[in-house]
Design a protein around this motif. Structure first.
Motif, PDB file in Angstrom:
ATOM      1  N   LYS A 142      13.269  20.595 -36.269  1.00  0.00           N
ATOM      2  CA  LYS A 142      13.285  21.990 -35.838  1.00  0.00           C
ATOM      3  C   LYS A 142      13.678  22.904 -36.994  1.00  0.00           C
ATOM      4  CE  LYS A 142      18.080  22.163 -34.178  1.00  0.00           C
ATOM      5  NZ  LYS A 142      18.943  22.317 -32.981  1.00  0.00           N
ATOM      6  N   TYR A 201       7.780  18.140 -31.568  1.00  0.00           N
ATOM      7  CA  TYR A 201       8.139  17.040 -30.687  1.00  0.00           C
ATOM      8  C   TYR A 201       7.097  15.937 -30.860  1.00  0.00           C
ATOM      9  CZ  TYR A 201      11.839  19.345 -28.028  1.00  0.00           C
ATOM     10  OH  TYR A 201      13.028  19.929 -27.655  1.00  0.00           O
ATOM     11  N   PHE A 234       5.571  25.145 -18.951  1.00  0.00           N
ATOM     12  CA  PHE A 234       6.847  25.443 -18.310  1.00  0.00           C
ATOM     13  C   PHE A 234       6.644  25.872 -16.855  1.00  0.00           C
ATOM     14  CE2 PHE A 234      11.126  26.859 -17.889  1.00  0.00           C
ATOM     15  CZ  PHE A 234      11.100  28.093 -17.244  1.00  0.00           C
ATOM     16  N   PHE A 247       9.665  24.064 -33.375  1.00  0.00           N
ATOM     17  CA  PHE A 247       9.965  22.644 -33.167  1.00  0.00           C
ATOM     18  C   PHE A 247       8.704  21.803 -33.315  1.00  0.00           C
ATOM     19  CE2 PHE A 247      14.045  23.597 -31.217  1.00  0.00           C
ATOM     20  CZ  PHE A 247      13.832  24.876 -30.719  1.00  0.00           C
ATOM     21  N   SER A 252      10.517  28.380 -29.084  1.00  0.00           N
ATOM     22  CA  SER A 252      11.441  28.733 -28.004  1.00  0.00           C
ATOM     23  C   SER A 252      11.241  30.181 -27.611  1.00  0.00           C
ATOM     24  CB  SER A 252      12.884  28.526 -28.449  1.00  0.00           C
ATOM     25  OG  SER A 252      13.205  29.434 -29.477  1.00  0.00           O
ATOM     26  N   GLY A 270      17.364  25.101 -28.306  1.00  0.00           N
ATOM     27  CA  GLY A 270      16.016  24.698 -27.955  1.00  0.00           C
ATOM     28  C   GLY A 270      15.767  23.216 -27.914  1.00  0.00           C
ATOM     29  N   GLU A 271      16.765  22.372 -28.248  1.00  0.00           N
ATOM     30  CA  GLU A 271      16.496  20.945 -28.186  1.00  0.00           C
ATOM     31  C   GLU A 271      16.581  20.486 -26.751  1.00  0.00           C
ATOM     32  OE1 GLU A 271      18.821  18.372 -30.610  1.00  0.00           O
ATOM     33  OE2 GLU A 271      17.759  16.579 -29.919  1.00  0.00           O
ATOM     34  N   ARG A 312      15.559  29.800 -23.441  1.00  0.00           N
ATOM     35  CA  ARG A 312      15.412  28.504 -24.110  1.00  0.00           C
ATOM     36  C   ARG A 312      14.192  27.715 -23.632  1.00  0.00           C
ATOM     37  NH1 ARG A 312      18.892  30.963 -26.481  1.00  0.00           N
ATOM     38  NH2 ARG A 312      20.990  30.233 -26.936  1.00  0.00           N
ATOM     39  N   GLN A 313      13.288  28.340 -22.854  1.00  0.00           N
ATOM     40  CA  GLN A 313      12.103  27.584 -22.462  1.00  0.00           C
ATOM     41  C   GLN A 313      11.208  27.428 -23.672  1.00  0.00           C
ATOM     42  OE1 GLN A 313      11.068  30.842 -19.796  1.00  0.00           O
ATOM     43  NE2 GLN A 313       8.985  30.683 -20.544  1.00  0.00           N
ATOM     44  N   LEU A 314      10.481  26.336 -23.727  1.00  0.00           N
ATOM     45  CA  LEU A 314       9.587  26.047 -24.839  1.00  0.00           C
ATOM     46  C   LEU A 314       8.143  26.308 -24.453  1.00  0.00           C
ATOM     47  CD1 LEU A 314      11.093  22.705 -26.214  1.00  0.00           C
ATOM     48  CD2 LEU A 314      11.394  25.014 -27.111  1.00  0.00           C
ATOM     49  N   LEU A 371      12.444  15.161 -29.671  1.00  0.00           N
ATOM     50  CA  LEU A 371      12.463  16.113 -30.766  1.00  0.00           C
ATOM     51  C   LEU A 371      12.318  15.379 -32.091  1.00  0.00           C
ATOM     52  CD1 LEU A 371      12.925  19.066 -31.708  1.00  0.00           C
ATOM     53  CD2 LEU A 371      15.353  18.479 -31.891  1.00  0.00           C
ATOM     54  N   TYR A 379      15.100  21.695 -16.810  1.00  0.00           N
ATOM     55  CA  TYR A 379      13.779  22.309 -16.875  1.00  0.00           C
ATOM     56  C   TYR A 379      12.745  21.391 -16.207  1.00  0.00           C
ATOM     57  CZ  TYR A 379      15.989  24.848 -20.756  1.00  0.00           C
ATOM     58  OH  TYR A 379      16.834  25.592 -21.537  1.00  0.00           O
ATOM     59  N   SER A 434      12.745  30.088 -32.500  1.00  0.00           N
ATOM     60  CA  SER A 434      12.940  28.816 -33.185  1.00  0.00           C
ATOM     61  C   SER A 434      11.670  27.992 -33.015  1.00  0.00           C
ATOM     62  CB  SER A 434      14.139  28.069 -32.593  1.00  0.00           C
ATOM     63  OG  SER A 434      15.341  28.761 -32.839  1.00  0.00           O
ATOM     64  N   TYR A 439       8.520  20.863 -16.287  1.00  0.00           N
ATOM     65  CA  TYR A 439       7.256  21.169 -16.948  1.00  0.00           C
ATOM     66  C   TYR A 439       6.143  20.362 -16.261  1.00  0.00           C
ATOM     67  CZ  TYR A 439       9.538  23.335 -21.001  1.00  0.00           C
ATOM     68  OH  TYR A 439      10.259  24.159 -21.829  1.00  0.00           O
ATOM     69  N   THR A 474      15.206  27.091 -37.271  1.00  0.00           N
ATOM     70  CA  THR A 474      15.647  28.191 -36.419  1.00  0.00           C
ATOM     71  C   THR A 474      15.448  29.569 -37.036  1.00  0.00           C
ATOM     72  OG1 THR A 474      17.894  27.953 -37.255  1.00  0.00           O
ATOM     73  CG2 THR A 474      17.336  26.759 -35.230  1.00  0.00           C
TER      74      THR A 474
END
Lengths: 114, 111
Positions: free
Chosen positions: B49, B36, A45, B34, B93, A101-102, B97-99, B46, A33, B32, A35, B51
């Motif tokens: 989290k 960070y 993103f 999170f 998320s 998502g980690e 899976r992009q945050l 991280l 990814y 989900s 960002y 879910t």
């Protein structure tokens, strides 16, 4: 496991020049990814790869931005004809296909456009 | 679209004080959630989290509970330390899976 590495850590350029950033993800991660983070804001993103396929690029900020991941390993983010508004921290992250998502982030490449 | 709203900072506390950083979200489906953390000079990492609804994430004494009814995921710690000084980001998320991140909360803990 050396983590996600990014190069260069800091780039100063003049407006109108092209710049390229490199990201080396964690070796067993198939997702990568990009960002962008500006001062006082959270990461935004830009784009996403699964292996060598770029699955999401609609968030790239303009057609001056492009990213590649030619062999599904490292990736490059190129900005053409830089503008002062491109000054920001560019973050790379990687993840495995099994994670929820980690993301594992690199320390970022800071771009300053004069 | 998805969005995350975080408590504005900066937050300054004395060591051993109780910490709460508020986070609310807007999302379609069941994302989900999170937290960070970014320590000075380091990359984002991280912290914890969750879910699904009512899950509690925890790590290093920090906790956050996924509250679907209030669309919240507030971060708490009972007794902060100087070493907790950092910027904290709430995130959710989305597809692929992009945050999506909040704007971050700077925490400074004084001895």
């Amino acid at each position: 496991d050396t983590g996600v590495s990014q190069d260069p850590r800091h780039k100063i350029t003049k407006r109108g020049q092209n710049v390229t950033f490199r990201c080396d993800p964690i070796s067993e991660h198939n997702r990568l990814y990009w960002y962008r983070q500006t001062l006082g804001q959270g990461p935004e993103f830009l784009t996403y790869f699964q292996n060598e396929a770029q699955l999401e690029k609609s968030r790239l900020l303009s057609d001056r931005f492009s990213a590649e991941r030619p062999k599904g390993s490292f990736s490059t983010l190129e900005i053409q004809r830089t503008e002062q508004g491109d000054s920001a921290m560019y973050l790379c992250a990687s993840s495995s296909g099994t994670s929820t998502g980690e993301l594992f982030f690199g320390e970022g490449s800071r771009l300053t456009v004069l | 679209g998805n969005s995350v709203t975080q408590m504005e900072g900066p937050v300054t506390l004395s060591e051993e004080a109780f910490l709460t950083i508020n986070c609310t979200y807007t999302a379609t489906g069941y994302p989900s959630l999170f937290w960070y953390v970014q320590y000075p000079g380091e990359g984002l990492q991280l912290l914890l989290k969750a879910t699904k609804a009512d899950d509690k994430g925890s790590n290093k004494g920090f906790e956050a509970t996924y509250r679907k009814e209030t669309t919240s995921f507030h971060l708490e710690k009972g007794s902060v330390q100087v070493s907790d000084s950092a910027v904290y980001f709430c995130a959710l998320s989305g597809s692929a899976r992009q945050l999506t991140f909040g704007s971050g909360t700077q925490l400074t803990v004084l001895p």
